[in-house]
Design a protein around this motif. Structure first.
Motif, PDB file in Angstrom:
ATOM      1  N   SER A  32       0.829  -1.200   0.000  1.00  0.00           N
ATOM      2  CA  SER A  32       0.000   0.000   0.000  1.00  0.00           C
ATOM      3  C   SER A  32       0.864   1.250   0.000  1.00  0.00           C
TER       4      SER A  32
ATOM      5  N   ASN B 176      -0.620   3.057  -3.009  1.00  0.00           N
ATOM      6  CA  ASN B 176      -1.507   4.138  -2.554  1.00  0.00           C
ATOM      7  C   ASN B 176      -0.738   5.416  -2.197  1.00  0.00           C
ATOM      8  N   THR B 177       0.245   5.259  -1.298  1.00  0.00           N
ATOM      9  CA  THR B 177       0.949   6.450  -0.805  1.00  0.00           C
ATOM     10  C   THR B 177       1.814   7.083  -1.894  1.00  0.00           C
TER      11      THR B 177
ATOM     12  N   LYS C  64      -0.368   6.836  -6.059  1.00  0.00           N
ATOM     13  CA  LYS C  64      -1.612   7.599  -6.169  1.00  0.00           C
ATOM     14  C   LYS C  64      -1.536   8.952  -5.459  1.00  0.00           C
ATOM     15  N   ASP C  65      -1.083   8.957  -4.203  1.00  0.00           N
ATOM     16  CA  ASP C  65      -1.106  10.201  -3.427  1.00  0.00           C
ATOM     17  C   ASP C  65       0.014  11.153  -3.837  1.00  0.00           C
TER      18      ASP C  65
ATOM     19  N   ASN D 256      -4.289   8.625 -11.166  1.00  0.00           N
ATOM     20  CA  ASN D 256      -5.708   8.363 -10.875  1.00  0.00           C
ATOM     21  C   ASN D 256      -6.335   7.433 -11.913  1.00  0.00           C
TER      22      ASN D 256
ATOM     23  N   GLY E 226      -4.162  -1.713  -3.187  1.00  0.00           N
ATOM     24  CA  GLY E 226      -4.534  -0.612  -4.078  1.00  0.00           C
ATOM     25  C   GLY E 226      -4.623  -0.954  -5.542  1.00  0.00           C
TER      26      GLY E 226
ATOM     27  N   SER F  13     -14.898  -0.112  -1.734  1.00  0.00           N
ATOM     28  CA  SER F  13     -13.640  -0.110  -2.502  1.00  0.00           C
ATOM     29  C   SER F  13     -13.735  -1.046  -3.704  1.00  0.00           C
TER      30      SER F  13
END
Length: 985
Positions: free
Chosen positions: A280, A284-285, A288-289, A294, A324, A354
């Protein structure tokens, strides 16, 4: 003051970065539109939980497996409701039919994916292979990548493929990488980023979903994740400045899909040995972040040992979703995985929201790909649509721009010397006469050798010693692998042999492996020339040969750092092309489809018995665009005609030998075209031919008889050869070789010439085609030069033009199997004429005459005609002045279509023309009695060669002429011009 300014600057920079990150986070992916959202919601609402989970799986499928496999796939679709398929090996038609079947039984249209990094040929037979990414990186122009991606996208759409798991955005900064290597755009982050973005945009512009891979970067490893979990040792800062750079560039450019690799990256994931696929922190971190991605996230294949060694099926898929990922590729157990994920939702390990979000994203992708409507593939013309002429031309142009010349001492390449060179061509790791050697032979005669890569040291040592007999050695290396761990498939014996040859002989070395194969040789700087071709396929083999001989110029630049000597962007430009190039019709504004109609004309002629076989060649603007051979040597032969086979070209001798020698003497002011022939042949001064001029004789209006059957006077009343004139064995008195076991009396040629000198005349100034003039012209040439005609044209033209398969009396130079037989002569020589000239008069001159006797293949004649089209230059040499070519090939008299020995189109529509009406008045050439022709049209830069042995088995066979085969083919050639108004009606 300075500190305050610095603080303000940092605050401002921080605000800009935050705004940039916010924009990345809020910007919608390309596939997320209001219509897509509406359709996705409508489909999602009709699916139960297990069906929604199943949508997140793309199952591996093959089109070359048995019915059991097909049954399993159908079950996954119909019973489980999987979301898509990723196709592997098979064939295009089979895959299309299976895709149609699978789509028909699927409740929700299937998303079809494929690894098509270098085109669908990566998985499917019978399709175009485009360059690997390392090869593409050797091309300076990034637009080339877009063009390739655009064509690959079109092929994907034609096959019902929606996702291409490309581009590979890994920076291959480890030359020992066993799995990426040539799949990467190189080791320069800027080049990788630019070309990855170009490829990505090409796919997305065609609504094919790209997937940048293998995130966060698979380049700096020495382990294959198919078999183990590779370790990435770089810290976060190093990764950010290198590995992540191309991915960030693609994300900033609007990347819609990404694939996460199975990698162990301790600097990004603190959990020991946790693959990036299940992290993740990484997905994710970071992705994506921080990086603002996206789009839709795919796992790499979940059957790879990089993840399966530690995690069982079901658990693995569950963890991948939690980390993710959106789409699960190649799960080993679909049923178990759906059960585990369902249980995880019930246990609140995964939220239902999700799952819905992922499915909704997938459905929007499907809508963007056009799957809101049922798609079925029309297999009509599928093979053609996947292999269009324009796509083939693009493929060829890309490889031409990529092949790299790294060493070229003293500008050795392309070979220029007019002297005869002794060249050895050694193939290592491929068969004899592979496409590389075949293409070289179309330019230059050389001795061919080949050795297996794993040949014994003693074999290589013996060959090494033998090569001392040659001026130059060309070595080509084939069959290498991607893996540095096994020396790229190069044996130690082969390695040492190549290094020894490089340092001992004048060597041209061509590697048909990727750039890293060069690291295995110690003496590359000793090479006289070094070419890196990157890939071992027929097209690169042909291009490399053409670079060596000057048909194509080298433009590529090596895209990786190989050594101190060969750093990134190393490469040389070779001299501009100076010999024939071999390419596709579309490269010269012609249609492959139309030119291919020649095939049926030739085959119909063979079926009709007009000729046993033939060669046809078409060239335009210095490029051969069509070259094919058809049929057999004889009707009952098992030997097919090849492009290298020699034909008796008959009267083409007049322009391909006699005219050339005459033009040379004219330029040297040894002859005057307006002077009487008797000036050069004193025997004519007292006869009826004392006033005829050279120009009249060479245009067939001197009043000479059309023909004299000299041989008839040497036959007995019973029709057999007179023993006082012929012998079956050669001796000093009977030395003229007429045919097998037939030798003519040595002084009988004087009798033949005297018959011409004393022959009757027709009306002077009237066009009457005659072989007698060219026969006399050959005598004039020998009289002036004091050199035998055969040697004169060979030394002055054929050798410097490198015409290794053009000349007189081929039996002394070639095996009979390389020479096409002509007539079964039942009147004069009473035997099959094979390797001896067909024309009886030329035969009585020992096979060397001004009217006939030349043998050649179509390629050799094309070179002569190209030299003339070039106004007298070829291969970097000048043979004639432009005005000389214009004079001899131009029309000489108003009521006579002929040039000086050259034939031309008939412009008087009331008269029959030897060529199509579409040919321009500038056209020049000649036809031959054996069923041949050679034409060049300066207005269109066009060359047309047709060779046949229509006289087999008998010269009375006139079907070739009655069927108008040669002219019909010529009309097809003119009709093939694209966007031009000169096509034949």
């Amino acid at each position: 003051m300075f500190n305050r300014f610095l603080l303000l600057f940092l605050v401002g920079a921080f605000i800009i970065i935050c705004q940039s990150l916010e924009a990345r986070a809020t910007e919608k992916p390309l596939f997320q539109t209001p219509d897509a959202e509406h359709w996705a919601d409508s489909v999602l609402n009709k699916l139960n939980l297990e069906q929604r989970i199943a949508q997140l799986f793309m199952v591996a499928a093959w089109s070359n497996k048995d019915s059991t496999h097909i049954k399993d796939i159908r079950s996954f679709i119909a019973e489980k409701g999987i979301g898509g398929l990723i196709f592997f090996q098979g064939g295009p038609v089979r895959e299309a039919l299976l895709t149609n079947d699978y789509q028909a039984i699927s409740r929700v249209p299937l998303l079809i994916g494929m690894d098509a990094e270098w085109g669908v040929s990566m998985r499917l037979d019978s399709t175009l292979r485009f360059p690997r990414q390392m090869t593409m990186a050797a091309i300076a122009n990034d637009s080339a990548v877009y063009k390739m991606g655009n064509q690959i996208a079109r092929n994907c759409k034609r096959l019902g493929i929606h996702v291409n798991f490309a581009p590979d955005a890994d920076i291959n900064n480890n030359s020992s990488n066993p799995v990426i290597g040539s799949r990467s755009f190189g080791d320069d982050r800027e080049n990788v980023a630019l070309k990855s973005v170009s490829y990505m945009k090409a796919l997305q512009d065609n609504h094919i979903l790209p997937t940048g891979k293998h995130f966060p970067g698979h380049g700096n490893v020495d382990v294959d994740s198919h078999f183990a979990l590779p370790l990435i040792v770089q810290n976060a800062e190093e990764l950010d400045s290198m590995e992540l750079y191309p991915f960030q560039a693609m994300i900033d450019a609007g990347l819609t899909g990404i694939m996460v690799a199975h990698l162990n990256v301790p600097s990004l994931e603190k959990c020991i040995d946790l693959p990036s696929t299940l992290s993740s922190s990484i997905i994710n971190t970071l992705l994506k972040d921080k990086m603002g991605f996206n789009g839709i996230v795919f796992t790499d294949a979940l059957n790879m040992k990089g993840v399966t060694l530690c995690f069982k099926p079901g658990t693995l898929e569950k963890l991948a979703l939690i980390a993710g990922n959106d789409i699960l590729l190649y799960s080993e157990d679909i049923t178990k995985s759906i059960e585990e994920i369902s249980a995880a939702i019930n246990n609140n390990e995964i939220s239902k929201e999700s799952i819905d979000s992922k499915v909704r994203k997938l459905l929007m992708v499907k809508y963007w790909c056009g799957l809101n409507k049922r798609q079925f593939i029309d297999t009509t013309n599928l093979f053609y649509d996947l292999n269009t002429p324009n796509a083939q031309l693009l493929q060829k142009e890309l490889y031409e721009k990529a092949v790299t010349l790294l060493v070229n001492k003293d500008s050795l390449l392309p070979f220029r010397s007019k002297d005869s060179l002794r060249i050895a061509c050694v193939v290592i790791g491929d068969k004899m006469k592979n496409p590389f050697q075949e293409r070289l032979l179309s330019y230059e005669n050389m001795d061919l050798f080949y050795e297996d890569k794993d040949a014994a040291v003693s074999v290589f040592n013996a060959l090494y010693g033998f090569l001392s007999n040659y001026d130059y050695v060309i070595i080509s290396l084939h069959g290498t692998t991607m893996k540095a761990q096994n020396n790229f498939g190069i044996s130690e014996a082969a390695n040492k042999f190549i290094d020894s040859v490089l340092i001992s002989y004048k060597t041209v070395f061509v590697s048909f492996g990727n750039a890293y194969t060069l690291t295995r040789f110690n003496n590359l700087k000793s090479a006289h020339s070094l070419i890196l071709a990157y890939e071992d396929i027929p097209i690169t083999q042909s291009i490399a040969a053409q670079i060596i001989m000057g048909g194509v110029d080298a433009k590529g630049r090596i895209p990786v750092n190989v050594s101190k000597e060969f750093s990134r962007r190393s490469g040389l430009n070779s001299a501009k092309p100076m010999r024939l190039k071999y390419t596709l019709p579309e490269a010269q504004g012609m249609s492959s489809l139309i030119l291919n109609k020649i095939d049926s004309v030739a085959q119909n002629a063979i079926r009709a018995g007009a000729t046993p076989g033939c060669q046809v060649l078409v060239a335009r603007n210095g490029s051969v665009v069509y070259q094919k051979s058809f049929g057999k040597e004889t009707y009952d032969s098992s030997d097919s005609i090849s492009n290298s086979d020699l034909y008796d070209v008959a009267s083409i001798t007049k322009i391909a030998a006699t005219a050339l020698a005459t033009m040379r003497l004219y330029e040297k002011k040894k002859i005057n075209l307006n002077a009487p022939v008797s000036k050069y042949l004193p025997e004519l001064k007292k006869g009826n031919k004392k006033l005829i001029t050279l120009s009249d004789m060479l245009t067939h209006q001197a009043g000479l008889k059309s023909w004299i059957p000299f041989y008839k006077e040497t036959l007995s009343d019973s029709g057999y050869l007179q023993k006082k004139i012929y012998r079956s064995t050669k001796n000093e008195l009977f030395s003229i070789h007429v045919a097998d076991s037939i030798y003519l009396k040595a002084n009988y040629q004087d009798t033949i010439l005297n018959r011409i000198y004393t022959s009757s005349m027709t009306d002077k100034g009237k066009y009457v085609y005659s072989d007698l003039g060219p026969i006399l012209m050959k005598e004039i040439i020998e009289s002036i030069t004091k050199i035998h005609f055969e040697k004169y044209v060979d030394d002055n033209f054929y050798k410097p033009l490198r015409l290794n398969r053009t000349g007189f009396n081929p039996r002394s130079k070639f095996a009979l199997k390389e020479i096409v037989p002509t007539e079964i002569d039942t009147v004069f020589r009473k035997q099959l004429i094979h390797g001896f000239v067909h024309d009886p008069a030329a035969a009585m001159f020992g096979g060397v005459s001004g009217n006939a006797g030349l043998f050649s293949n179509a390629n050799g004649l094309a070179i002569i005609m190209q030299m003339l089209l070039n106004k007298g230059t070829y291969g970097g040499q000048r043979f004639f002045k432009p005005e000389t070519v214009d004079l001899f090939t131009g029309k000489q008299f108003a009521n006579n279509r002929r040039g000086l020995l050259f034939d031309k189109p008939e412009t008087d529509t009331a008269k029959q023309s030897p060529c199509t009406k579409a040919a321009s008045p500038l056209t020049f050439g000649h036809q031959g009695f054996t069923g041949t022709c050679a034409w060049a049209d300066p207005e269109y830069g066009l060359i047309y060669i047709f060779l046949s042995n229509r006289v087999y088995p008998t010269a009375s066979n006139e079907k070739l002429s009655k069927m108008n085969v040669r002219t019909v083919i010529q009309e097809i050639i003119y009709n093939s011009f694209l966007n031009e108004s000169n096509s034949a009606n």
